[in-house]
Write a protein that holds these residues in place. Sequence first.
Motif, PDB file in Angstrom:
ATOM      1  N   ALA A 268       1.177  -0.954   0.167  1.00  0.00           N
ATOM      2  CA  ALA A 268      -0.113  -0.009   0.195  1.00  0.00           C
ATOM      3  C   ALA A 268       0.478   1.509   0.177  1.00  0.00           C
ATOM      4  CB  ALA A 268      -0.727   0.477   0.961  1.00  0.00           C
ATOM      5  N   ALA A 269       2.386   1.444   0.617  1.00  0.00           N
ATOM      6  CA  ALA A 269       3.052   2.834   1.083  1.00  0.00           C
ATOM      7  C   ALA A 269       3.787   2.896  -0.518  1.00  0.00           C
ATOM      8  CB  ALA A 269       4.212   2.177   1.692  1.00  0.00           C
TER       9      ALA A 269
ATOM     10  N   ASN B  70      -1.870  -6.748   9.188  1.00  0.00           N
ATOM     11  CA  ASN B  70      -2.705  -6.209   8.767  1.00  0.00           C
ATOM     12  C   ASN B  70      -3.851  -7.019   7.240  1.00  0.00           C
ATOM     13  OD1 ASN B  70      -1.980  -3.609   9.830  1.00  0.00           O
ATOM     14  ND2 ASN B  70      -0.031  -3.460   8.721  1.00  0.00           N
ATOM     15  N   ASP B  71      -3.532  -7.610   7.800  1.00  0.00           N
ATOM     16  CA  ASP B  71      -4.545  -8.502   6.304  1.00  0.00           C
ATOM     17  C   ASP B  71      -6.100  -8.687   6.864  1.00  0.00           C
ATOM     18  OD1 ASP B  71      -5.430  -9.860   4.573  1.00  0.00           O
ATOM     19  OD2 ASP B  71      -4.789 -12.220   5.344  1.00  0.00           O
ATOM     20  N   ARG B  72      -7.010  -7.959   7.453  1.00  0.00           N
ATOM     21  CA  ARG B  72      -7.724  -7.854   7.410  1.00  0.00           C
ATOM     22  C   ARG B  72      -8.892  -5.922   6.916  1.00  0.00           C
ATOM     23  NH1 ARG B  72      -4.864  -4.151  10.875  1.00  0.00           N
ATOM     24  NH2 ARG B  72      -6.073  -2.037  10.982  1.00  0.00           N
ATOM     25  N   PRO B  73     -10.559  -6.967   6.502  1.00  0.00           N
ATOM     26  CA  PRO B  73     -11.172  -5.739   5.644  1.00  0.00           C
ATOM     27  C   PRO B  73     -11.347  -4.639   5.820  1.00  0.00           C
ATOM     28  CG  PRO B  73     -12.535  -7.981   6.074  1.00  0.00           C
ATOM     29  CD  PRO B  73     -10.651  -7.880   7.365  1.00  0.00           C
TER      30      PRO B  73
ATOM     31  N   TYR C  51      -8.251  -2.980   7.093  1.00  0.00           N
ATOM     32  CA  TYR C  51      -7.387  -1.666   7.141  1.00  0.00           C
ATOM     33  C   TYR C  51      -7.594  -0.530   5.725  1.00  0.00           C
ATOM     34  CZ  TYR C  51      -2.731  -0.107   6.321  1.00  0.00           C
ATOM     35  OH  TYR C  51      -1.352   0.032   6.418  1.00  0.00           O
ATOM     36  N   LYS C  52      -6.253   0.456   6.544  1.00  0.00           N
ATOM     37  CA  LYS C  52      -7.009   1.300   5.225  1.00  0.00           C
ATOM     38  C   LYS C  52      -5.594   1.792   5.893  1.00  0.00           C
ATOM     39  CE  LYS C  52      -8.444   5.617   3.955  1.00  0.00           C
ATOM     40  NZ  LYS C  52     -10.161   6.849   4.021  1.00  0.00           N
TER      41      LYS C  52
ATOM     42  N   ILE D   5      -1.273   8.028   4.017  1.00  0.00           N
ATOM     43  CA  ILE D   5       0.382   8.569   4.192  1.00  0.00           C
ATOM     44  C   ILE D   5      -0.341   9.423   5.305  1.00  0.00           C
ATOM     45  CG2 ILE D   5       1.701  10.048   3.158  1.00  0.00           C
ATOM     46  CD1 ILE D   5       1.859   8.812   1.075  1.00  0.00           C
ATOM     47  N   GLY D   6       0.718   9.973   6.710  1.00  0.00           N
ATOM     48  CA  GLY D   6       0.423  10.215   7.665  1.00  0.00           C
ATOM     49  C   GLY D   6      -0.830  10.360   8.725  1.00  0.00           C
ATOM     50  N   LYS D   7      -0.961   8.984   8.379  1.00  0.00           N
ATOM     51  CA  LYS D   7      -2.215   8.832   9.740  1.00  0.00           C
ATOM     52  C   LYS D   7      -1.549   7.585   9.923  1.00  0.00           C
ATOM     53  CE  LYS D   7      -5.415  12.025   8.678  1.00  0.00           C
ATOM     54  NZ  LYS D   7      -5.392  13.194   9.551  1.00  0.00           N
TER      55      LYS D   7
END
Length: 312
Positions: free
Chosen positions: A149-150, A174-177, A179-180, A183-185
């Motif tokens: 994602a990064a 982080n393998d969960r529905p 997860y979001k 950047i910066g959060k």
Amino acid sequence: MSDIKKIATRESYGEALVELGREHSDLVVLDADLAASTKTGVFKKVFPKRHVDCGIAEANMMDIAAGIAAAGKVPFASTFAMFAAGRAYEQVRNGIGYPHLNVKIGATHAGISVGEDGATHQAIEDIALMRVIPGMTVICPADDIEARAAVHAAYETPGPVYLRFGRLPVPVINDRPDYKFEIGKGVVLKEGKDLTVISTGLCVPETLEAAYQLEKEGISVKVINIHTIKPLDEELVIKAARETGKVVTVEEHSVIGGLGSAVCDTLSTNAPTKVMKIGVQDQFGESGPALELLDKYELNARGIYKQIKSWI
């Protein structure tokens, strides 16, 4: 965590580049004779004309990346963190940072978990070096999902981005529905009321394990994953510090200039709080198996638990 799937974030980097390459024809990948190690070799196999091996000349590679960015394309310059942030620092600062060019730096093999390569290859200063460059975004993902994602987010973010990846396979947490990645959060992984532990990169799953052990002993720990060290999620950090009154930072990096320093900078100005920084304590790494080094430097779950328990 032996039963949990483990993937090195450098593997995630290579796979994410291929995904992006299929979506964006302006993506170019550069490497410094380390395509097999940085995993950009998988991109080279699919897009050989968009992969440039610059040889063992990291400073030159950064200037080539700057030129490619100035021509309107999006280069990802890849090498070990020690060479990206250390050997090529001047070129990153003056050739990429100063003109604020759209270059993404994929820095693999960060931290002491590089293992037997020893202190010369173990970058424990790279976050400090990169976060001090004006306009540089600094990201240190915790697992495969976050790393992929990064990389995608870095492509979409204008300006220079430093992406920090590891050699050692780490648990996928982080393998969960829900997860979001943003950047910066930061991401709250566990709620707690007695103490806040803020972690980044490889240390995040280890911190979680330590927190659950502390929970068994009646210590309620809030765990936050800070994947973006710059810009830091100041709102979340301040809120957590005010709620729990104590903060611990954990990172596979020197305690000077990294995540801990970024958190302390924020809290000293906005919410003065007692803070303990867990990381490499003003010393160099050394040669040895990665897991043994993490144990010696107390950056695994047992070491993190021990240090927090002693502090509180």
